[in-house]
Design an enzyme around this catalytic site. Structure first.
Site, short mmCIF file in Angstrom:
data_model
loop_
_atom_site.label_atom_id
_atom_site.label_comp_id
_atom_site.label_asym_id
_atom_site.label_seq_id
_atom_site.Cartn_x
_atom_site.Cartn_y
_atom_site.Cartn_z
CB SER A 109 -0.96 0.03 1.20
OG SER A 109 -1.94 -0.90 1.00
CG ASP A 155 -5.08 -1.20 0.75
OD1 ASP A 155 -5.34 -2.19 1.47
OD2 ASP A 155 -4.86 -1.27 -0.47
CE1 TYR A 205 -8.50 -5.10 -5.34
CE2 TYR A 205 -10.14 -3.61 -6.27
CZ TYR A 205 -9.56 -4.22 -5.17
OH TYR A 205 -10.06 -3.98 -3.92
C1 GLA Z 1 -5.95 -4.12 -2.58
C2 GLA Z 1 -7.11 -3.13 -2.41
C3 GLA Z 1 -7.85 -3.37 -1.08
C4 GLA Z 1 -8.23 -4.84 -0.94
C5 GLA Z 1 -7.04 -5.76 -1.22
C6 GLA Z 1 -7.43 -7.21 -1.24
O1 GLA Z 1 -4.97 -3.89 -1.62
O2 GLA Z 1 -6.63 -1.80 -2.42
O3 GLA Z 1 -8.98 -2.53 -0.99
O4 GLA Z 1 -9.32 -5.16 -1.75
O5 GLA Z 1 -6.43 -5.45 -2.47
O6 GLA Z 1 -7.85 -7.61 0.02
#
Ligand code: GLA
Length: 370
Positions: A109, A155, A205
Site C-alpha cells: 500500500s 488500505d 482487480y
Molecule cells: C488491494 C485493495 C484493497 C483490498 C485488497 C485485497 O490492496 O486496495 O482494498 O481489496 O487489495 O484484500
C-alpha cells in the site's frame, strides 16, 4: 515547514473481503510516505518525489483532472481535488515533496500511504476538520476516480487509523473497528517480497469486483442480499446450487469463507491460540489460490514452501495478489532457516530473488514537524 507521515500496511487475513462489506485484519507498518509541504506564491501545485525523477506542475486556478499514463501524481491529486472543492479553492500554491520507503509494487500500500498523507496534510492546512475515517474515504475515492482502481476501504483506513503493536479488526460495511493487541511473544511477522513481474493491474482487480457484484445479482434472485457479506457459510451452502457459472461460484465461496476465517482468526488471537491463527492464514491462501485465483506460481511457491518449514506458524499472500508479498508468522529461532529454505526454493522454481523484511507495526497518519 510542516512534515506529515502516513504508513503502508500488511493485511494479516481477510483478503478481497473489503469491497464485499466483510471483515479485514490489517496492521499499519513503520514504513510509509513522508510529505513536506511549502506554500508558494506561484499559484502552482508542484509535485516532486525523492524516489522518482519527474516534477509535475499544475496551476491551482483551473479544475483538476486525472493525468494520463498512470502518473503517480494522480494519487495525491485525486485527494487535493476533493479537499480543494470542500474548501472552495486553494488559498495559495504548494510545493509538495514526497519521500517513501514502502517497497513499490510489493502490495504493501505505497499508493494508499501517498493518498492518506496528502488528504491529512490538506485537511490540516485548510482547516477542514475532517476525521480520519472521512479522510480514508476521500483517499479511496481518489483511487477510484484518479487511478481507476475500484478498491475497497482497507488500505486507506488502516493507513489513517493504524496503531503500533495492534492490528485493526474492521467491519468494512459499517466501518466499526477494534484494535486487537498483537502479542506475538517469540514470533515475528516476516514479509517476503516476490519481486514478481506479474502485477495485479486495475483491469484484473476491477474484474474481481464485478464478479462479486454478479454473484450478488444471481443469489438475490432466490435470496435478496445487499452484498456477499450478508451470507453466512450455511446460507451460502443453501443457495450455492443457484449459481451455475463455476467461476462466479468460486469467487463467492472465497469471499464468504474468508469473512468467517477472519472472524475465527481474530477470536484465535484473542485466545492466544497462534497455531489456530496460522492454520487460518494457510487456508486463506489456499482459497485465494483455488477459488479467487489471484496467487500464481510466485506467491504459491513462497507460501507453500513456508508451510514446510518447522517454526512457521502460518503463511499467505497479502494484498491484492499475483505479485507483491507473502506474510508469514515465524518463530524467532526459525527465521534464518525460513529465509534460507524459502529463498532457495523460490530461486530454483522461479529464477527470481525473494527479499525479506521484518514487519514492525506503526501508528496511523500524523504530523511529524510543525
Ligand atoms: C488491494 C485493495 C484493497 C483490498 C485488497 C485485497 O490492496 O486496495 O482494498 O481489496 O487489495 O484484500
Amino acid at each position: 515547514m510542516p512534515v506529515y507521515f502516513a504508513p503502508g500496511r500488511v493485511n494479516l487475513i481477510g483478503e478481497h473481503t473489503d469491497y464485499n462489506g466483510g471483515f479485514v485484519f490489517p496492521c499499519a507498518l513503520d514504513f510509509g510516505t513522508r510529505l513536506t509541504v511549502t506554500p508558494n506564491s506561484d499559484r502552482l501545485l508542484r509535485f516532486r518525489s525523492k524516489n522518482l525523477a519527474d516534477t509535475v506542475e499544475l496551476p491551482t486556478d483551473r479544475s483538476f483532472q486525472p493525468l494520463p499514463n498512470r502518473s503517480w501524481v494522480n494519487y495525491p491529486l485525486g485527494c487535493i481535488a476533493q479537499l480543494a472543492e470542500k474548501a472552495g479553492g486553494l488559498p495559495s500554491g504548494y510545493d509538495l515533496l514526497f519521500e517513501g520507503n514502502v517497497p513499490i509494487g510489493a502490495g504493501l500500500s505505497s499508493s494508499a500511504s501517498i493518498e492518506v498523507v496528502t488528504a491529512y496534510a490538506f485537511n490540516d492546512m485548510l482547516g477542514l476538520g475532517l476525521d480520519r475515517t472521512q479522510l480514508a474515504r476521500i483517499a479511496q475515492q481518489a483511487e477510484h476516480t484518479y487511478a481507476g482502481v475500484n478498491c475497497g476501504i482497507m488500505d486507506q483506513f488502516v493507513s489513517a487509523n493504524g496503531k503500533k503493536d495492534h492490528a485493526i479488526f474492521l467491519n468494512c460495511d459499517t466501518l466499526e473497528f477494534d484494535y486487537v493487541p498483537l502479542c506475538l511473544d517469540d514470533v515475528s511477522i516476516v514479509l517476503t517480497n516476490s519481486h514478481s513481474p506479474h502485477k495485479l493491474d486495475a483491469g484484473t482487480y476491477n474484474r474481481r469486483v464485478q464478479e462479486c457484484e454478479e454473484a450478488v445479482r444471481i443469489i438475490s434472485r432466490s435470496k435478496p442480499i445487499r452484498q456477499l457479506a450478508d451470507l453466512t457459510i450455511s446460507d451460502f451452502k443453501e443457495i450455492q446450487d443457484t449459481i451455475t457459472d463455476p467461476v462466479i461460484l468460486r469467487r463467492a465461496r472465497h469471499v464468504v469463507t474468508e469473512i468467517q476465517r477472519t472472524r475465527d482468526a481474530v477470536r484465535a488471537l484473542k485466545d492466544n491460540d497462534l497455531s489456530a491463527f496460522g492454520q487460518l492464514m494457510n487456508q486463506s491462501h489456499q482459497s485465494l489460490r483455488d477459488d479467487y485465483e489471484v496467487t500464481g506460481l510466485e506467491l504459491d511457491t513462497l507460501a507453500e514452501t513456508a508451510w514446510q518449514v518447522p517454526g512457521v506458524i502460518g503463511s499467505r499472500m497479502t494484498g491484492g495478489g499475483f505479485g507483491g508479498c507473502t506474510v508469514s508468522l515465524v518463530r524467532n529461532d526459525a527465521i534464518d532457516e525460513f529465509k534460507q529454505t524459502v529463498g532457495n526454493t523460490y530461486r530454483q522454481t522461479t529464477g527470481l530473488q525473494a527479499e525479506f523484511y521484518m514487519a514492525h507495526t506503526g501508528d496511523g497518519v500524523r504530523k511529524i514537524t510543525e
